[in-house]
Design an enzyme around this catalytic site. Structure first.
Site, PDB file in Angstrom:
ATOM      1  N   HIS A  24       4.642  -3.298 -30.927  1.00  0.00           N
ATOM      2  CA  HIS A  24       3.510  -2.791 -30.153  1.00  0.00           C
ATOM      3  C   HIS A  24       2.536  -2.038 -31.052  1.00  0.00           C
ATOM      4  CE1 HIS A  24       5.277   1.169 -30.326  1.00  0.00           C
ATOM      5  NE2 HIS A  24       6.374   0.763 -29.708  1.00  0.00           N
ATOM      6  N   HIS A  27       3.834   0.363 -33.791  1.00  0.00           N
ATOM      7  CA  HIS A  27       4.361  -0.281 -35.000  1.00  0.00           C
ATOM      8  C   HIS A  27       3.203  -0.775 -35.869  1.00  0.00           C
ATOM      9  CE1 HIS A  27       7.730  -1.321 -32.002  1.00  0.00           C
ATOM     10  NE2 HIS A  27       8.160  -0.312 -32.731  1.00  0.00           N
ATOM     11  N   CYS A 136      22.204  10.023 -27.267  1.00  0.00           N
ATOM     12  CA  CYS A 136      21.129   9.209 -26.670  1.00  0.00           C
ATOM     13  C   CYS A 136      21.090   7.893 -27.428  1.00  0.00           C
ATOM     14  CB  CYS A 136      19.779   9.914 -26.772  1.00  0.00           C
ATOM     15  SG  CYS A 136      18.423   8.795 -26.354  1.00  0.00           S
ATOM     16  N   CYS A 139      17.699   6.842 -29.140  1.00  0.00           N
ATOM     17  CA  CYS A 139      17.428   7.456 -30.458  1.00  0.00           C
ATOM     18  C   CYS A 139      18.534   7.146 -31.446  1.00  0.00           C
ATOM     19  CB  CYS A 139      17.398   8.975 -30.408  1.00  0.00           C
ATOM     20  SG  CYS A 139      16.294   9.769 -29.318  1.00  0.00           S
ATOM     21  N   CYS A 153      17.371  13.386 -22.945  1.00  0.00           N
ATOM     22  CA  CYS A 153      16.871  13.313 -24.312  1.00  0.00           C
ATOM     23  C   CYS A 153      15.417  13.793 -24.327  1.00  0.00           C
ATOM     24  CB  CYS A 153      16.955  11.858 -24.787  1.00  0.00           C
ATOM     25  SG  CYS A 153      15.877  11.528 -26.164  1.00  0.00           S
ATOM     26  N   HIS A 156      13.199  10.480 -24.990  1.00  0.00           N
ATOM     27  CA  HIS A 156      13.209   9.354 -24.057  1.00  0.00           C
ATOM     28  C   HIS A 156      13.342   9.747 -22.593  1.00  0.00           C
ATOM     29  CE1 HIS A 156      14.182   7.509 -27.944  1.00  0.00           C
ATOM     30  NE2 HIS A 156      13.411   6.551 -27.491  1.00  0.00           N
ATOM     31  N   LYS A 307       0.979   8.295 -21.798  1.00  0.00           N
ATOM     32  CA  LYS A 307       2.032   7.894 -22.710  1.00  0.00           C
ATOM     33  C   LYS A 307       2.161   6.370 -22.645  1.00  0.00           C
ATOM     34  CE  LYS A 307       6.760   8.736 -23.750  1.00  0.00           C
ATOM     35  NZ  LYS A 307       7.894   8.130 -23.235  1.00  0.00           N
ATOM     36  N   LYS A 310       6.640   1.068 -21.033  1.00  0.00           N
ATOM     37  CA  LYS A 310       6.799  -0.192 -20.297  1.00  0.00           C
ATOM     38  C   LYS A 310       6.640   0.047 -18.808  1.00  0.00           C
ATOM     39  CE  LYS A 310       9.859  -2.789 -23.224  1.00  0.00           C
ATOM     40  NZ  LYS A 310      11.270  -3.036 -23.394  1.00  0.00           N
TER      41      LYS A 310
HETATM   42  N1  MSP Z   1      14.488   1.943 -36.714  1.00  0.00           N
HETATM   43  C1  MSP Z   1      13.965   3.252 -36.701  1.00  0.00           C
HETATM   44  C2  MSP Z   1      13.365   3.609 -38.036  1.00  0.00           C
HETATM   45  C3  MSP Z   1      14.305   3.549 -39.186  1.00  0.00           C
HETATM   46  S1  MSP Z   1      13.495   3.876 -40.699  1.00  0.00           S
HETATM   47  C4  MSP Z   1      14.705   4.082 -41.783  1.00  0.00           C
HETATM   48  C5  MSP Z   1      12.893   3.352 -35.621  1.00  0.00           C
HETATM   49  N2  MSP Z   1      12.314   2.205 -35.246  1.00  0.00           N
HETATM   50  S2  MSP Z   1      11.189   2.065 -34.120  1.00  0.00           S
HETATM   51  O1  MSP Z   1      11.045   0.654 -33.882  1.00  0.00           O
HETATM   52  O2  MSP Z   1      11.499   2.866 -32.993  1.00  0.00           O
HETATM   53  O3  MSP Z   1       9.881   2.494 -34.788  1.00  0.00           O
HETATM   54  C6  MSP Z   1       9.512   3.820 -34.837  1.00  0.00           C
HETATM   55  C7  MSP Z   1       8.157   3.914 -35.500  1.00  0.00           C
HETATM   56  O4  MSP Z   1       7.182   3.133 -34.801  1.00  0.00           O
HETATM   57  C8  MSP Z   1       7.596   5.319 -35.438  1.00  0.00           C
HETATM   58  O5  MSP Z   1       8.087   6.163 -36.421  1.00  0.00           O
HETATM   59  C9  MSP Z   1       6.148   5.027 -35.635  1.00  0.00           C
HETATM   60  O6  MSP Z   1       5.958   4.712 -36.964  1.00  0.00           O
HETATM   61  C10 MSP Z   1       5.953   3.792 -34.764  1.00  0.00           C
HETATM   62  N3  MSP Z   1       5.652   4.147 -33.369  1.00  0.00           N
HETATM   63  C11 MSP Z   1       6.364   3.815 -32.261  1.00  0.00           C
HETATM   64  N4  MSP Z   1       5.693   4.235 -31.152  1.00  0.00           N
HETATM   65  C12 MSP Z   1       4.569   4.865 -31.502  1.00  0.00           C
HETATM   66  C13 MSP Z   1       3.450   5.392 -30.823  1.00  0.00           C
HETATM   67  N5  MSP Z   1       3.355   5.458 -29.504  1.00  0.00           N
HETATM   68  N6  MSP Z   1       2.409   5.841 -31.575  1.00  0.00           N
HETATM   69  C14 MSP Z   1       2.418   5.750 -32.943  1.00  0.00           C
HETATM   70  N7  MSP Z   1       3.449   5.238 -33.597  1.00  0.00           N
HETATM   71  C15 MSP Z   1       4.624   4.980 -32.954  1.00  0.00           C
HETATM   72  O7  MSP Z   1      12.623   4.455 -35.204  1.00  0.00           O
END
Ligand code: MSP
Length: 673
Positions: A24, A27, A136, A139, A153, A156, A307, A310
């Site tokens: 999304h 990412h 959780c 996380c 959490c 979440h 926020k 989904k």
């Molecule tokens: N797999 C772990 C990371 C391991 S790194 C050794 C993880 N993955 S995640 O798919 O949940 O991705 C988290 C990352 O996605 C966040 O740290 C950020 O970089 C990005 N984001 C996810 N949601 C976000 C927003 N709503 N806004 C901005 N970035 C966010 O955690």
């Protein structure tokens, strides 16, 4: 013979994303930011290693795979192989220039994790004990009661579940003092400064030893010497930054990490700060590996003020943005909506407005105005200016670019700090100055003149082309495709990706601009159309409604009803959900799941099978004969290979889930409104 100077090396990473879901906006944001800095570093003469990847182990992945009917390690691996391309394809579409992609299910990674574990264990920092705590799954983290909000959490908002198991522990406590000392003497280690302070006060508050293995599921890397356990998913995941470099023996590791002059930067979201700024450095200290030079935690996105979730159906799909606006405009807006490090709000309206104001009417319009005059009056030639503009009262812009305090150095300063927003401000400033100068000097009139006036025209034109060249280079990391196009229009034959600006010296100017030039950004007439289409599609993306097609107008169909704001549904939407009173006639546990129950329910005369995630709150015996509320017109879905023909309503409470019920027993099958 003197040794060749050592190249400046830069290693930048994104988090490895959980592959259980589609990528999304969040990412895309982190990855685009990492790409922009990677491209900028290349342009300023660095050798760059840029890593992204996917995090594929842990309970979260196991559960996501089970929902799609994939079980057993081979099944889960298959699930991973199917979903990982969602990320890889998006990065291609967004022109991400990563040099590596790591998956935690790859052998090269697993091997390094095992070796890392053994190194920490040999140091005496791993011991076995029993663990009881609140976990959780979203996380993949244990919480203390204090950290939870009413048992939920903090990230979440879902209940943390009590887990008790034998576990290996990492002696994180041993590293509290060393980490505290490191943070205190390296205030730039965690960025922005507020995140540094947050980390330092967390560490000062005391570190507890960390559970680093799990034994209640098998989807992970087996602990060396004790295969009943798998390595805790965060320890597994963090090591990706080393495994991709071939720690500890490969040249890449030595050059891009171990070398004290190499710059190493982890870009992450603020949600995973603690893992990176506390756990990771302590793991590395234990393993005797140098720490990364910097961790930058950016802010989070909301969507239209809410926020992104989904449930609200407002998750922004980057693919859809690219379909509508193209990769470059998407990239630009992501880094222009808010200063990096702060939270940002995604607004479709604002995106369109920014693009129009800063790109179409900004650099796009300036380019067209300048190049059109050169084409019209000089047959595309950029002449060596014979006179200075000063003689005609023209103040050149180019001299403001070079020098210690010049625009280029200011821009570089901002980029090195990851202040993308500030860097783009500088590019915008040059554009506005050029715009002002064009407006004042009216080259479309001056170009007709001869003699001294013609010399002034040439002087100005070469000034504009140089200023535009500088703007193009400044914008290139953000919009690589569009800026390549502009670079070629300005007459450069090189690929902009290969330009290296060493010591602030911009490439020599070309002798002529390109004859064939397309409009860079949609012109004024086209903008409105794109913008409307974009907004219509955006509304569709937010509400889940189909985008309004152009043909609707042409076909004379009744216009669709006005779409409500994001997160709000109409009465028609609500009435479309068929809620019914059902009676549970049979219930049983689902094998290999501690969350799911298989229920048979009757709705009126009809029997349905429903797989419900209520096993942690209700036993099968408690349910038989009970009335429940069922979403009766939900498309059937497969959960752990079994069909679920509806959904049961329940509320989350501190003690788990509570089924929706009635004051008086209603007639079975009746509709709930
Ligand atoms: N797999 C772990 C990371 C391991 S790194 C050794 C993880 N993955 S995640 O798919 O949940 O991705 C988290 C990352 O996605 C966040 O740290 C950020 O970089 C990005 N984001 C996810 N949601 C976000 C927003 N709503 N806004 C901005 N970035 C966010 O955690």
């Amino acid at each position: 013979m003197a040794d060749a100077p050592k190249p400046k090396r830069f290693y930048v990473t994104t988090p490895i994303y959980y592959a259980n879901d589609v990528p999304h906006l969040g990412h895309a944001y982190t990855t685009v930011a990492a790409d922009v800095i990677a491209r900028f570093k290349r342009m300023t003469g660095h050798e760059v290693c840029f890593l992204t990847g996917t995090d594929e182990h842990g309970k979260k992945m196991e559960e996501a795979a089970a929902v799609k009917g994939y079980t057993g390690n081979a099944g889960i691996q298959k699930f991973c192989d199917e979903v990982v391309p969602n990320f890889q394809n998006l990065w291609k579409r967004l022109n991400i220039s990563n040099t590596g992609f790591i998956r935690t299910t790859e052998d090269r990674h697993k091997k390094v994790v095992r070796r890392f574990w053994e190194t920490v264990q040999n140091k005496g920092d791993i011991y076995k004990d029993k663990y009881e705590g609140l976990y959780c799954t979203a996380c993949e983290q244990f919480y203390t009661e204090k950290e939870l909000e009413n048992g939920n959490c903090p990230t979440h908002k879902t209940p943390a579940v009590k887990l008790s198991e034998e576990s290996y522990f990492f002696r994180m406590q041993n590293y509290q003092k060393p980490l505290e000392g490191y943070l205190s003497s390296n205030p730039g280690f965690v960025q922005p400064a507020s995140r540094h302070n947050e980390t330092l006060s967390f560490v000062k508050g005391g570190l507890t030893n960390l559970s680093v293995s799990r034994s209640t599921f098998t989807w992970g890397i087996p602990v060396p010497g004790d295969e009943k356990h798998v390595v805790y998913v965060w320890m597994d995941a963090l090591v990706n930054y080393l495994s991709a470099l071939g720690w500890p023996d490969e040249k890449k590791y030595r050059e891009f990490w171990e070398d004290k002059d190499a710059e190493t930067l982890h870009i992450i979201g603020k949600d995973i700060l603690r893992f990176h700024a506390v756990y990771w450095p302590t793991f590395l200290m234990s393993a005797g590996v140098p720490l990364p030079k910097q961790i930058f935690a950016h802010g989070w996105w909301t969507v239209e003020g809410q926020k992104m979730s989904k449930t609200l159906r407002n998750v922004v799909d980057p693919n859809r943005l690219i379909d509508t606006y193209g990769a470059d405009l998407t990239r630009y807006y992501l880094l222009r909506a808010a200063p990096f490090g702060e939270d940002g709000n995604f607004s479709h309206e604002e995106m369109a407005n920014r693009v129009i104001a800063e790109l179409s009417n900004g650099v796009g319009n300036l380019t067209a105005r300048v190049l059109t005059q050169l084409d019209r009056f000089r047959n595309c030639e950029i002449r060596e200016p014979a006179a200075t503009g000063a003689e005609a009262g023209y103040t050149a812009i180019t001299p403001l670019i070079g020098g210690d305090n010049g625009y280029w150095n200011q821009y570089c300063g901002k980029m090195h700090l990851l202040d993308f927003y500030g860097a783009l401000d500088i590019a915008q400033k040059i554009v506005s100055e050029c715009d002002g100068a064009v407006q004042r000097t009216k080259p479309w009139t001056l170009g007709k003149e001869t003699g001294q006036q013609a010399a002034v025209f040439d002087y100005m034109m070469s000034d504009f082309v140089q200023a535009l060249s500088c703007v193009t280079l400044m914008l290139a990391p953000f919009m690589p495709e569009k800026m390549q196009e502009l670079w070629s229009q300005l007459g450069y034959s090189s690929s902009i990706n290969n330009v290296i600006v060493a010591d602030g010296k911009l490439p020599d100017m070309p002798r002529a601009i390109a004859k064939d030039r397309e409009i860079l950004f949609p012109n004024k007439d086209a903008i409105n159309e794109i913008r409307d289409r974009f907004l219509a599609e955006a509304k569709g993306a937010v509400t889940g409604a189909a985008p309004a097609g152009k043909d609707d107008k042409a076909s004379g169909k009744k216009p669709a009803k006005e779409t409500p704001p994001p997160g709000v549904i109409t009465i028609d939407d609500f009435m479309g959900v068929e809620l019914r009173v059902a009676t549970v006639t049979a219930a049983e546990k689902v094998e290999k799941s501690d969350k799911l129950l298989k229920l048979q329910v009757t709705i009126g005369g009809e029997t349905r099978q429903v797989i419900a995630g209520i096993a942690r709150s209700y036993s099968p015996e408690q349910l038989v004969g009970r009335q429940v509320v069922v979403v009766a017109n939900l498309k059937p879905a497969k959960l752990m290979g079994m069909e679920s023909q509806g959904m049961i309503l329940a509320a989350e409470t501190e003690d788990g889930l509570v089924l929706a019920g009635f004051e008086k027993p209603p007639k079975p099958g009746s509709r709930v409104k």
